[in-house]
Design a protein around this motif. Structure first.
Motif, short mmCIF file in Angstrom:
data_model
loop_
_atom_site.label_atom_id
_atom_site.label_comp_id
_atom_site.label_asym_id
_atom_site.label_seq_id
_atom_site.Cartn_x
_atom_site.Cartn_y
_atom_site.Cartn_z
N ARG A 18 0.84 -1.22 0.00
CA ARG A 18 0.00 0.00 0.00
C ARG A 18 0.86 1.26 0.00
O ARG A 18 0.59 2.21 -0.73
N LEU A 19 1.91 1.25 0.81
CA LEU A 19 2.80 2.41 0.88
C LEU A 19 3.53 2.62 -0.44
O LEU A 19 3.67 3.76 -0.90
N ALA A 20 4.02 1.54 -1.04
CA ALA A 20 4.73 1.65 -2.32
C ALA A 20 3.79 2.15 -3.42
O ALA A 20 4.19 2.96 -4.26
N ALA A 21 2.55 1.67 -3.41
CA ALA A 21 1.59 2.11 -4.43
C ALA A 21 1.28 3.60 -4.27
O ALA A 21 1.12 4.31 -5.26
N ALA A 22 1.24 4.06 -3.03
CA ALA A 22 0.89 5.46 -2.78
C ALA A 22 2.07 6.42 -2.93
O ALA A 22 1.92 7.52 -3.44
N SER A 23 3.27 5.98 -2.49
CA SER A 23 4.40 6.89 -2.40
C SER A 23 5.66 6.39 -3.07
O SER A 23 6.71 7.02 -2.94
N GLY A 24 5.60 5.26 -3.73
CA GLY A 24 6.79 4.70 -4.34
C GLY A 24 7.66 3.99 -3.30
O GLY A 24 7.34 4.00 -2.11
N PRO A 25 8.74 3.38 -3.74
CA PRO A 25 9.60 2.64 -2.83
C PRO A 25 10.14 3.48 -1.67
O PRO A 25 10.34 2.97 -0.57
N ALA A 26 10.34 4.77 -1.89
CA ALA A 26 10.85 5.64 -0.82
C ALA A 26 9.89 5.70 0.36
O ALA A 26 10.31 5.94 1.50
N GLY A 27 8.62 5.47 0.12
CA GLY A 27 7.62 5.50 1.18
C GLY A 27 7.61 4.26 2.06
O GLY A 27 6.93 4.23 3.08
N VAL A 28 8.34 3.24 1.64
CA VAL A 28 8.38 1.98 2.38
C VAL A 28 9.55 2.02 3.36
O VAL A 28 10.68 1.72 3.01
N THR A 29 9.25 2.45 4.57
CA THR A 29 10.24 2.46 5.64
C THR A 29 9.73 1.55 6.75
O THR A 29 8.54 1.23 6.82
N MET A 30 10.62 1.16 7.62
CA MET A 30 10.24 0.29 8.73
C MET A 30 9.18 0.97 9.60
O MET A 30 8.17 0.37 9.95
N SER A 31 9.40 2.24 9.92
CA SER A 31 8.45 2.95 10.79
C SER A 31 7.12 3.19 10.08
O SER A 31 6.05 3.10 10.70
N ALA A 32 7.15 3.48 8.77
CA ALA A 32 5.90 3.69 8.04
C ALA A 32 5.08 2.41 7.97
O ALA A 32 3.85 2.45 8.11
N VAL A 33 5.75 1.28 7.78
CA VAL A 33 5.05 -0.01 7.74
C VAL A 33 4.44 -0.31 9.11
O VAL A 33 3.28 -0.73 9.21
N ALA A 34 5.21 -0.10 10.16
CA ALA A 34 4.69 -0.34 11.51
C ALA A 34 3.47 0.53 11.78
O ALA A 34 2.44 0.06 12.29
N LYS A 35 3.56 1.80 11.41
CA LYS A 35 2.44 2.72 11.62
C LYS A 35 1.21 2.29 10.82
O LYS A 35 0.09 2.32 11.31
N GLU A 36 1.44 1.89 9.56
CA GLU A 36 0.33 1.46 8.70
C GLU A 36 -0.41 0.25 9.28
O GLU A 36 -1.62 0.15 9.17
N VAL A 37 0.34 -0.64 9.92
CA VAL A 37 -0.26 -1.85 10.51
C VAL A 37 -0.80 -1.58 11.91
O VAL A 37 -1.68 -2.29 12.38
N GLY A 38 -0.25 -0.55 12.57
CA GLY A 38 -0.63 -0.29 13.95
C GLY A 38 0.17 -1.14 14.92
O GLY A 38 -0.31 -1.53 15.98
N ALA A 39 1.40 -1.42 14.53
CA ALA A 39 2.28 -2.29 15.34
C ALA A 39 3.48 -1.49 15.82
O ALA A 39 3.85 -0.48 15.21
N PRO A 40 4.11 -1.95 16.87
CA PRO A 40 5.36 -1.31 17.27
C PRO A 40 6.46 -1.60 16.25
O PRO A 40 6.44 -2.64 15.58
N SER A 41 7.39 -0.67 16.09
CA SER A 41 8.48 -0.84 15.12
C SER A 41 9.25 -2.14 15.33
O SER A 41 9.70 -2.77 14.38
N GLY A 42 9.38 -2.54 16.58
CA GLY A 42 10.10 -3.78 16.88
C GLY A 42 9.48 -5.00 16.22
O GLY A 42 10.17 -5.96 15.90
N SER A 43 8.18 -4.97 16.02
CA SER A 43 7.51 -6.09 15.35
C SER A 43 7.97 -6.24 13.90
O SER A 43 8.07 -7.34 13.38
N VAL A 44 8.23 -5.10 13.26
CA VAL A 44 8.71 -5.16 11.88
C VAL A 44 10.14 -5.69 11.86
O VAL A 44 10.47 -6.57 11.06
N TYR A 45 10.97 -5.18 12.77
CA TYR A 45 12.36 -5.64 12.83
C TYR A 45 12.46 -7.10 13.26
O TYR A 45 13.44 -7.77 12.95
#
Length: 193
Positions: A18-45
Motif C-alpha cells: 500500500r505504501l509503495a503504491a501510494a508513495s513509491g519505494p521511498a515510502g516503504v520504511t520500517m516505521s511507516a510499515v509499523a504505523k500502517e499496521v498499527g504495530a510497534p516498530s520492533g515487530s517489523v524488525y
C-alpha cells in the motif's frame, strides 16, 4: 510458553504494498510499515532485519504472485499462440484485480534496492528471471520464431504490450477500461501470429 504474534509477515508486506503504491519505494520504511499496521516498530524488525530485506520481500512476493498466474496461463493451452495471448490477458486481468501490486511493479527491482539484497533474495529474483526468459524462448521456438527480431517480437507481445496497456492508466490513477483484457489478448495473438 511464547505469546502468539499479534501481527504476521503478510500484514507487514501488505502494508508495504500500500505504501509503495501510494508513495513509491521511498515510502516503504520500517516505521511507516509499523504505523500502517498499527504495530510497534520492533515487530517489523522481528521479521525483517532491515529496510533492504523488507524491500526485497515485498518486491519478490509481488513478482512471484504475478508470475504464478502468468506461467499457469501460458501452460494452460498447448497452442503457443493462444497460450501467449492468455498470458497477456492474465497480465492485464491481474493488474485490474491487484491495482496496488501492479502499481508497485511499475517500478523496477533496482528501485527496491536490488543491488543490496541478500544472496537468497538475489537468487529468488534471478530464478524468476530465468523462468520468464526460458518461457519466452520456449514460446518463440514453439511458434517457429527464429532470430533476434523474432525473439524481440515475442517479448514485445508478451511483456511490453500488456504492460503498456496497464502502465498508462495506473500512472494516471485511472481504472483500466473494460476492453483492456480483450485488447491485450487480441494484439498479442496478432503479434505472435
Amino acid at each position: 510458553m511464547a505469546r502468539p504474534s499479534l501481527f504476521d509477515t503478510d500484514q507487514f508486506l501488505d502494508a508495504a504494498v500500500r505504501l509503495a503504491a501510494a508513495s513509491g519505494p521511498a515510502g516503504v520504511t520500517m516505521s511507516a510499515v509499523a504505523k500502517e499496521v498499527g504495530a510497534p516498530s520492533g515487530s517489523v524488525y522481528h521479521r525483517f532485519p532491515g529496510r533492504t530485506a523488507l524491500l526485497a520481500e515485498v518486491w519478490l512476493r509481488t513478482v512471484e504472485r504475478f508470475q504464478e498466474g502468468w506461467f499457469a496461463a501460458l501452460e494452460r493451452d498447448p497452442d503457443p499462440r493462444r497460450a501467449g495471448a492468455a498470458a497477456a490477458r492474465h497480465s492485464v486481468a491481474w493488474s485490474r484485480a491487484h491495482p496496488e501490486e501492479a502499481a508497485l511493479l511499475l517500478y523496477g527491482a533496482g528501485d527496491f534496492a536490488r543491488a543490496e539484497w541478500s544472496e537468497e533474495h538475489a537468487r529468488r529474483a534471478d530464478e524468476g528471471h530465468r523462468r520468464v526468459r526460458a518461457a519466452l524462448a520456449g514460446l518463440a521456438a514453439a511458434l517457429g520464431a527464429e532470430g533476434p527480431a523474432a525473439a524481440e517480437r515475442v517479448s514485445v507481445a508478451m511483456i511490453d504490450l500488456p504492460l503498456s496497456l496497464v502502465r498508462r492508466r495506473l500512472r494516471a490513477g485511472e481504472p483500466l477500461p473494460a476492453h483492456a483484457e480483450d485488447l491485450a489478448e487480441e494484439c498479442t495473438a496478432a503479434l505472435l501470429g
